[in-house]
Scaffold this motif. Structure first.
Motif, mmCIF file in Angstrom:
data_model
loop_
_atom_site.group_PDB
_atom_site.id
_atom_site.type_symbol
_atom_site.label_atom_id
_atom_site.label_comp_id
_atom_site.label_asym_id
_atom_site.label_seq_id
_atom_site.Cartn_x
_atom_site.Cartn_y
_atom_site.Cartn_z
ATOM 1 N N TYR A 188 29.902 -16.596 14.329
ATOM 2 C CA TYR A 188 29.900 -15.954 13.012
ATOM 3 C C TYR A 188 28.510 -15.395 12.707
ATOM 4 O O TYR A 188 28.366 -14.321 12.139
ATOM 5 C CB TYR A 188 30.289 -16.951 11.928
ATOM 6 C CG TYR A 188 31.756 -17.265 11.915
ATOM 7 C CD1 TYR A 188 32.665 -16.341 11.421
ATOM 8 C CD2 TYR A 188 32.236 -18.464 12.408
ATOM 9 C CE1 TYR A 188 34.018 -16.616 11.412
ATOM 10 C CE2 TYR A 188 33.594 -18.753 12.408
ATOM 11 C CZ TYR A 188 34.478 -17.819 11.903
ATOM 12 O OH TYR A 188 35.809 -18.074 11.903
ATOM 13 N N TYR A 189 27.484 -16.136 13.090
ATOM 14 C CA TYR A 189 26.122 -15.672 12.835
ATOM 15 C C TYR A 189 25.805 -14.447 13.689
ATOM 16 O O TYR A 189 25.197 -13.493 13.216
ATOM 17 C CB TYR A 189 25.115 -16.791 13.113
ATOM 18 C CG TYR A 189 25.195 -17.904 12.100
ATOM 19 C CD1 TYR A 189 24.599 -17.770 10.854
ATOM 20 C CD2 TYR A 189 25.895 -19.072 12.371
ATOM 21 C CE1 TYR A 189 24.684 -18.769 9.906
ATOM 22 C CE2 TYR A 189 25.987 -20.080 11.439
ATOM 23 C CZ TYR A 189 25.378 -19.930 10.200
ATOM 24 O OH TYR A 189 25.472 -20.909 9.267
ATOM 25 N N GLY A 192 27.538 -11.613 12.229
ATOM 26 C CA GLY A 192 26.985 -11.286 10.914
ATOM 27 C C GLY A 192 25.707 -10.482 11.027
ATOM 28 O O GLY A 192 25.523 -9.494 10.320
ATOM 29 N N ASN A 193 24.796 -10.894 11.893
ATOM 30 C CA ASN A 193 23.547 -10.163 12.091
ATOM 31 C C ASN A 193 22.918 -10.661 13.382
ATOM 32 O O ASN A 193 22.342 -11.733 13.441
ATOM 33 C CB ASN A 193 22.602 -10.382 10.902
ATOM 34 C CG ASN A 193 21.346 -9.544 11.021
ATOM 35 O OD1 ASN A 193 21.017 -9.035 12.086
ATOM 36 N ND2 ASN A 193 20.643 -9.398 9.916
ATOM 37 N N LYS A 195 20.345 -9.697 15.184
ATOM 38 C CA LYS A 195 18.895 -9.918 15.251
ATOM 39 C C LYS A 195 18.516 -11.185 14.511
ATOM 40 O O LYS A 195 17.717 -11.988 15.004
ATOM 41 C CB LYS A 195 18.171 -8.724 14.634
ATOM 42 C CG LYS A 195 18.104 -7.537 15.543
ATOM 43 C CD LYS A 195 17.323 -6.428 14.860
ATOM 44 C CE LYS A 195 17.407 -5.134 15.642
ATOM 45 N NZ LYS A 195 17.129 -3.985 14.776
ATOM 46 N N ALA A 196 19.087 -11.349 13.317
ATOM 47 C CA ALA A 196 18.758 -12.537 12.539
ATOM 48 C C ALA A 196 19.204 -13.790 13.279
ATOM 49 O O ALA A 196 18.521 -14.821 13.234
ATOM 50 C CB ALA A 196 19.423 -12.460 11.171
ATOM 51 N N ALA A 197 20.331 -13.702 13.988
ATOM 52 C CA ALA A 197 20.812 -14.857 14.743
ATOM 53 C C ALA A 197 19.826 -15.207 15.842
ATOM 54 O O ALA A 197 19.517 -16.385 16.066
ATOM 55 C CB ALA A 197 22.187 -14.555 15.334
ATOM 56 N N ASP A 198 19.313 -14.194 16.512
ATOM 57 C CA ASP A 198 18.352 -14.436 17.581
ATOM 58 C C ASP A 198 17.101 -15.107 17.009
ATOM 59 O O ASP A 198 16.597 -16.078 17.564
ATOM 60 C CB ASP A 198 17.988 -13.104 18.253
ATOM 61 C CG ASP A 198 17.591 -13.289 19.706
ATOM 62 O OD1 ASP A 198 18.313 -14.014 20.417
ATOM 63 O OD2 ASP A 198 16.559 -12.738 20.116
ATOM 64 N N LEU A 199 16.630 -14.590 15.883
ATOM 65 C CA LEU A 199 15.440 -15.183 15.255
ATOM 66 C C LEU A 199 15.717 -16.596 14.758
ATOM 67 O O LEU A 199 14.803 -17.392 14.597
ATOM 68 C CB LEU A 199 14.970 -14.323 14.074
ATOM 69 C CG LEU A 199 14.416 -12.946 14.393
ATOM 70 C CD1 LEU A 199 13.713 -12.368 13.197
ATOM 71 C CD2 LEU A 199 13.447 -13.014 15.565
ATOM 72 N N SER A 200 16.987 -16.896 14.476
ATOM 73 C CA SER A 200 17.317 -18.238 14.013
ATOM 74 C C SER A 200 17.467 -19.207 15.169
ATOM 75 O O SER A 200 17.941 -20.322 14.989
ATOM 76 C CB SER A 200 18.610 -18.226 13.195
ATOM 77 O OG SER A 200 18.486 -17.344 12.128
ATOM 78 N N GLY A 201 17.111 -18.774 16.357
ATOM 79 C CA GLY A 201 17.126 -19.689 17.492
ATOM 80 C C GLY A 201 18.432 -19.734 18.246
ATOM 81 O O GLY A 201 18.671 -20.650 19.027
ATOM 82 N N ILE A 202 19.320 -18.747 18.011
ATOM 83 C CA ILE A 202 20.574 -18.704 18.765
ATOM 84 C C ILE A 202 20.358 -17.796 19.975
ATOM 85 O O ILE A 202 19.860 -16.680 19.834
ATOM 86 C CB ILE A 202 21.709 -18.167 17.879
ATOM 87 C CG1 ILE A 202 21.980 -19.154 16.744
ATOM 88 C CG2 ILE A 202 22.968 -17.922 18.700
ATOM 89 C CD1 ILE A 202 22.906 -18.627 15.675
ATOM 90 N N HIS A 203 20.709 -18.276 21.164
ATOM 91 C CA HIS A 203 20.554 -17.453 22.370
ATOM 92 C C HIS A 203 21.675 -16.432 22.397
ATOM 93 O O HIS A 203 22.723 -16.656 23.000
ATOM 94 C CB HIS A 203 20.584 -18.324 23.619
ATOM 95 C CG HIS A 203 19.396 -19.210 23.751
ATOM 96 N ND1 HIS A 203 18.193 -18.780 24.239
ATOM 97 C CD2 HIS A 203 19.214 -20.501 23.424
ATOM 98 C CE1 HIS A 203 17.323 -19.766 24.225
ATOM 99 N NE2 HIS A 203 17.915 -20.834 23.725
ATOM 100 N N VAL A 204 21.453 -15.315 21.735
ATOM 101 C CA VAL A 204 22.537 -14.361 21.494
ATOM 102 C C VAL A 204 23.118 -13.815 22.796
ATOM 103 O O VAL A 204 24.328 -13.730 22.966
ATOM 104 C CB VAL A 204 22.040 -13.211 20.590
ATOM 105 C CG1 VAL A 204 23.072 -12.113 20.513
ATOM 106 C CG2 VAL A 204 21.733 -13.744 19.204
#
Lengths: 316, 345, 490
Positions: A188-189, A192-193, A195-204
């Motif tokens: 979902y993250y 949703g976004n 880039k923001a997911a990547d910055l939130s520490g998710i290995h996109v």
């Protein structure tokens, strides 16, 4: 309360389904509301729904896969090919079939996530390649598959065909996973976004690749199930399936931009399309109308959705 | 009062195993030998109630012009003449599983008779299901081995291939390069390819350069043809096996300015095919009598239901069928000589 | 007679009265500033004037004629041009085609004359003093400040008699701001009316002839700029007095983060250290490499050489996930594109970077997520009806609080915060300052990047100045002044 129901597609589509079924029962009391007919509807949409669950996962993450229809065909044909021409035992052939689906998903996912190839182009190309491979291994189709292979899709449990159980299990398991595990909630993250997911520490990138692999795996399972149910592997299986499934998933509440959608929505979307198809068969509406009616329904649903969103978001 | 957690775990493990056991016991496997099992039950249907008589045709690709103009038109005409209700169902695209799904759903609505386009051997199971449900079932176009259908009407695709092969030999004088195309992966077309090859292999001077998949698409067929023309400028002839092969090949050959020099044989006799024969671009059409498939197919269903020709005191009890088992409607050979007869039909 | 009269304008949005009986007039040849906190109704008013929105009540009079614009094209036809706060440029087209969008010069066959187009564009760019941009350059290749300049050029290409600018200097350095001011003064002399919206009050006093103030959709009065004091203006905007930024330092001698000679894309040889409990400013012009340094430390971009010590141990993050694990947080300047999940709820945003904290026996626990985010909402006093509200519907200040809450949930020891008060109103700014002070007092080390010198000077223990990708100096009290920072940075 009404506001909430109308905003959540799982509820609003459920409501539409029940209403449609009730009206149809009144119009065709002897042919529509029977156990036989309902289990037939479910059986006929079980393959689509299993693929739709994978597609829902992809759409939530903001991607989609056009090659699922071809994966259905290839996995079914490849598994049948191994069993029929090389006498490979059923469990081994199943494992090989699933593995081949996984490899296709891995290729799609790797090229899209790590090499930044556009998902539409990549999966469109893969759709052609895999369909060709299905033709290569199966020719005009493979008949006379082993008994235990056919038993997978043709057995019954409590009077209901196995594919329906597999479908319900798939939907149930993935609903649980999406609600309850961090791994799946990340999608979902990402949708949703990114880039923001990547910055939130998710290995996109990694997660995207996994999404394509999971979706391909489900399509592979559907392919095996379909050829088992037919008792034959046809290279033409799953033609047009990708668009049908994307339609069902969008009806079920997903968007092409990502971040939205719930797994039960995939089932409801497919159920809605299956119901419409069944009503057309029962009322003897010719196939010419089928696509027109489905197209109109899709547009009407999405329009209604936007309308309700405008109306109710204004109030809240 | 709260249950202690360990107990809960033990109970849930027990109930899980219990449920699994129950499930495995109640799991019902499919019969070992399906066709035999079903055949024992029904070879001829019990008399069906004939109020609200309704005959249903289930095909795939219902919108394909050839199906609409021949199969479906004749079926509708028959319905009008006999004054019974006829319905045509099936998916708009070539989608065999969807055709199977449609047949399954139609069985539940108990039609008087079922007329099924034999698109693929995989539909055998569902045909048997219809027969077992006591519905008179006739298959047309291609026969379905392993099914218990009551009757079949169609053309021998192997013959279509042979006819094209023999004509091609005649047209080219038995020597030169030949290419052929159609939809790959269809049983009946594969039989056609085989028929063609079986004829051509007797002529050592004929070289078969390739089999191509035109995906039932005119543009694709034209593209393949022009590629082949570029690679083999000395090609002698093309054979086509689906409705769109002929127009596609003809288009590319015409554009290359080689109409008439390169020989073309193909299948079907839609208006555009006929015009191409008239123009001298296509030399021969191997046509099917598709109208006869559905007209007589429907008539067979009607005769079974109405016991038009009873052979026993009770055909059903005697375990026989009172209509022909296999009908080969034969082929049409359309060349420049007789093409006007078809254009002015 | 005034050039434009806005008469008794009222606009109701669902749940909020954005404008309540607002009347004001703008003279020919004046620069008229519009002040107010975010949500005061400035943008709504300007959208009505430019035809993007229609008022529920009231009218617009242009030179005494009552007009009603039902779309922007009609306003455009009356020579009203607006420079949008959110950029309206197409990345894949050239500067020239963006500036003359839909009004490219054509020959009689309707074919675009690119030579004429580029020529006209270069004349315009020259007038704007930004000759370094070629008309043929793709907008995608421009810096944010350059894009803003192109945006202004686009509005000027229409030779407007009324020009509306909404936060035009948000991405500008002093040089560009000065250029813009020169242009605006020239336009004013030519008789144009300019409406200028900005959060930067200093600019307003330099530029404006008159100032109108909006608060909660109501007009608070129009004043001559020369007769209004800054404090008075602020009081009228927020309705309360503002206090000094920070009293006393919580700095300790405990070193948390040491950066030694790191180099990467667009910065090189950067060294500095952060202590527990201190707020360190990172100052510099736009494009000096401040955000790039932060991004590289946090593992978003690559570090080519150099070394970082965190908690006295070597630290190298190849992905933000690694940095988060080691208790570092980075609050991006780009809230909309990189910070927030705009369509998702407050709750989902707050837990986004700390999903493992909201697990119970291995599974995602929604009630725990709800409880954690409710705590954050109270702690940061977010103005939101409930946690299930989408963040896209929140004001800038509340969005910034959501981002802060999200990152504090990861329990960072070092917090890098990039432009924390960009585009948010004064009230929210002070709340953010309070939060940062509290965090420093709790012993966290904060690296704060900002283009607003007053806030850096007011909050930081010391300020590191970067220029062209390298550290050019450090400013420490007692001589930590605006002049000193600017002298180093330029």
């Amino acid at each position: 309360m009404i506001n909430k129901i109308l905003q959540d597609r799982v509820y609003s589509l459920g409501l539409v389904l029940v209403t449609t079924a009730l009206i149809t029962s009144l119009v065709f009391p002897s042919t529509f509301p029977t156990f036989e007919n309902f289990s037939q509807i479910l059986l006929n949409l079980s393959i689509d729904t299993i693929v739709a669950v994978g597609m829902m996962l992809l759409l939530i993450s903001g991607a989609f896969d056009l090659s699922v229809g071809s994966i259905v065909a290839f996995t079914g044909c490849f598994t049948a090919y191994l069993m029929h021409f090389f006498n490979i035992p059923v469990p081994l052939a199943l494992a090989a079939g699933m593995l081949s689906a996984l490899c296709i998903g891995l290729t799609n996912g790797y090229l899209i996530a790590y090499q930044n190839i556009n998902p539409m182009i990549q999966t469109l190309a893969m759709m052609g390649i895999i369909r060709g491979c299905a033709l290569l291994v199966s020719g005009a189709g493979i008949q006379n598959l082993p008994y235990w292979f056919n038993a997978i899709g043709q057995s019954k449990l409590l009077g209901i065909q196995m594919p329906i159980w597999y479908m319900l299990a798939t939907v149930g398991i993935f609903t649980f996973l999406f609600n309850k595990t961090i791994f799946f909630r990340r999608y979902y993250y990402i949708g949703g976004n990114e880039k923001a997911a990547d910055l939130s520490g998710i290995h996109v990138r990694k997660m995207k690749m996994f999404a394509f692999m999971i979706s391909a795996l489900l399509a592979g399972f559907a392919g095996i199930l379909l050829s088992s149910r037919l008792g034959a592997a046809l290279p033409t299986m799953g033609r047009g399936l990708e668009l049908r499934v994307i339609t069902a998933v969008i009806l079920g509440g997903a968007t092409l931009t990502g971040g939205y959608g719930k797994i039960p929505g995939a089932l409801l979307g497919a159920l809605f399309m299956g119901l419409i198809a069944n009503i057309m068969v029962i009322s003897r509406i010719s196939g010419y109308w089928q696509e027109i009616i489905l197209g109109l329904i899709l547009i009407a649903t999405l329009w209604l959705d936007k309308y309700l969103q405008r109306k109710y978001s204004a109030i809240s | 009062m709260k249950l202690k957690l360990p107990h809960l775990k033990v109970y849930s493990v027990f109930s899980l195993f219990g449920a699994l056991f129950l499930l495995s016991v109640s799991c019902e496997l499919p019969p070992r030998n399906q066709s035999a099992a079903v055949a024992a039950r029904a070879s001829n249907p019990e008399p069906v109630s004939i109020d609200n008589e309704e005959y249903v045709m289930v095909t795939t690709a219902v919108t394909m012009p050839m199906y609409v103009n021949h199969d479906q038109a004749a079926f509708r005409r028959w319905g009008k003449k006999m004054n019974v209700k006829v319905s045509i169902l099936g998916p708009a695209e070539w989608d065999v599983p969807a055709q199977i799904n449609t047949i399954e759903e139609v069985i539940g609505t108990r039609p008087t008779g079922l007329l099924i386009n034999g698109t693929d051997p995989a539909i055998a199971q569902v045909i048997n299901k219809a027969v077992a449900a006591g519905i008179p079932t006739v298959v047309y176009d291609s026969d379905i081995p392993g099914s218990n259908r009551h009757a079949f009407l169609g053309t021998d695709w192997y013959e279509i291939g042979r006819m094209q092969g023999e004509e091609m030999v005649k047209l080219t004088g038995g020597k030169g390069k030949i290419a052929y195309m159609g939809i790959l992966g269809l049983t009946n077309m594969d039989q056609g390819f085989q028929g063609l090859l079986d004829v051509l292999k007797k002529y050592p001077d004929i070289e078969v350069i390739g089999k191509y998949d035109d995906k039932a698409n005119v543009e694709e067929a034209a593209k393949i043809t022009s590629d082949v023309l570029a690679a083999h400028p000395d090609i002698a002839g093309f054979c086509g096996f689906d409705s769109n092969s002929g127009p596609g090949i003809a288009l590319a050959v015409r554009e290359a300015g080689k109409a008439g020099k390169i020989k073309i044989t193909t299948v079907d006799w839609e208006p555009e095919h006929l015009q191409l024969v008239k123009d001298g671009v296509i030399q021969m059409l191997a046509g099917q009598k598709r109208e006869l498939f559905t007209w007589y197919g429907a008539q067979f269903l009607y005769d079974m239901v109405h016991h038009t020709n009873p052979l026993a005191q009770n055909d059903a009890r005697a375990g026989i069928t009172s209509v022909p088992y296999i009908i080969n409607t034969g082929l049409l050979k359309i060349t420049a000589e007789n093409v006007d007869e078809f254009i002015n039909r | 007679m005034p050039h434009i009269v806005l008469s008794h304008i009222t606009k109701q949005f669902p749940g909020v009265k954005a404008l309540d009986d607002v009347s004001m007039s703008i003279e020919q040849g004046e620069i008229h500033a519009l002040c107010g906190e975010n949500g005061a109704g400035k943008s709504t008013l300007m959208n009505i004037l430019s035809g993007n929105l229609q008022p529920d009540n009231g009218g617009i009079f242009l030179d005494g004629t009552n007009l009603r614009f039902s779309n922007p094209q009609q306003a455009f036809a009356h020579n009203i041009a607006i420079v949008y706060q959110h950029l309206s440029l197409v990345d894949s087209l050239s500067v020239a085609e963006n500036i003359f969008a839909n009004q490219q010069p054509v020959n009689k066959w309707g074919i675009i004359q690119f030579d004429a187009l580029n020529h006209q564009t270069s004349l315009l760019l020259k007038q704007l003093n930004i000759e370094e941009i070629s008309p043929r350059t793709l907008v995608a290749e421009l810096s944010p400040a350059q894009r803003q300049m192109v945006e202004i050029a686009k509005a000027l290409s229409k030779q407007p008699s009324i020009l509306i600018l909404d936060e035009p200097t948000a991405s500008f350095t002093d040089k560009e701001t000065r250029t813009l001011f020169d242009i605006l003064k020239t336009l004013k002399k030519g008789g144009a009316s300019i409406i200028y919206i900005s959060h930067r009050l200093e600019e307003i006093f330099v530029l404006a002839d008159r100032i109108s103030i909006l608060k909660d959709g109501k007009h608070q009065g129009t004043f001559n700029a020369s007769e209004l004091k800054k404090d008075e203006l602020i009081t009228k905007m927020v309705g309360r007095e503002l206090k000094a930024l920070r009293a006393g330092s919580t700095r300790t001698t405990e070193t948390l983060l040491v950066v030694k000679n790191i180099s990467g894309s667009r910065f090189s040889n950067v060294s500095f250290s952060l202590h527990q409990g201190e707020i360190v400013g990172l100052a510099g012009l736009i494009g000096a490499g401040r955000s790039e340094i932060a991004r590289a430390i946090f593992g978003i971009d690559k570090i080519r050489s150099g070394e970082i010590l965190f908690h006295d141990k070597p630290f190298h993050a190849d992905h933000p996930a690694a940095a988060i694990r080691e208790r570092m947080a980075y609050v991006t300047e780009d809230r909309k594109n990189q910070g927030l999940f705009q369509e998702m709820t407050i709750e989902e945003n707050i837990v986004a970077a700390s999903l493992p904290f909201v697990m119970k026996s291995g599974f995602y626990d929604r009630s725990k997520a709800r409880q954690i985010s409710a705590d954050s909402k109270n702690r940061f006093r977010m103005a939101a009806s409930d946690l299930q509200q989408r963040v896209i519907n929140l004001s800038g200040g509340n969005q910034q609080k959501v981002m802060l809450a999200k990152w504090l949930l990861t329990q960072p020891d070092v917090l890098i915060i990039d432009e924390p008060t960009h585009g948010i109103d004064i009230g929210a700014k002070y709340e953010i300052y309070e939060i940062l002070k509290t965090l420093a007092a709790e012993g966290k080390a904060i690296l704060m990047i900002s283009s607003e010198l007053p806030e850096l000077l007011g909050l930081c223990d010391r300020i590191i100045v970067v220029k062209k990708g390298t550290v050019v100096g450090e400013v420490v009290p007692p001589d930590m002044t605006e002049e000193k920072v600017i002298r180093l940075a330029t």
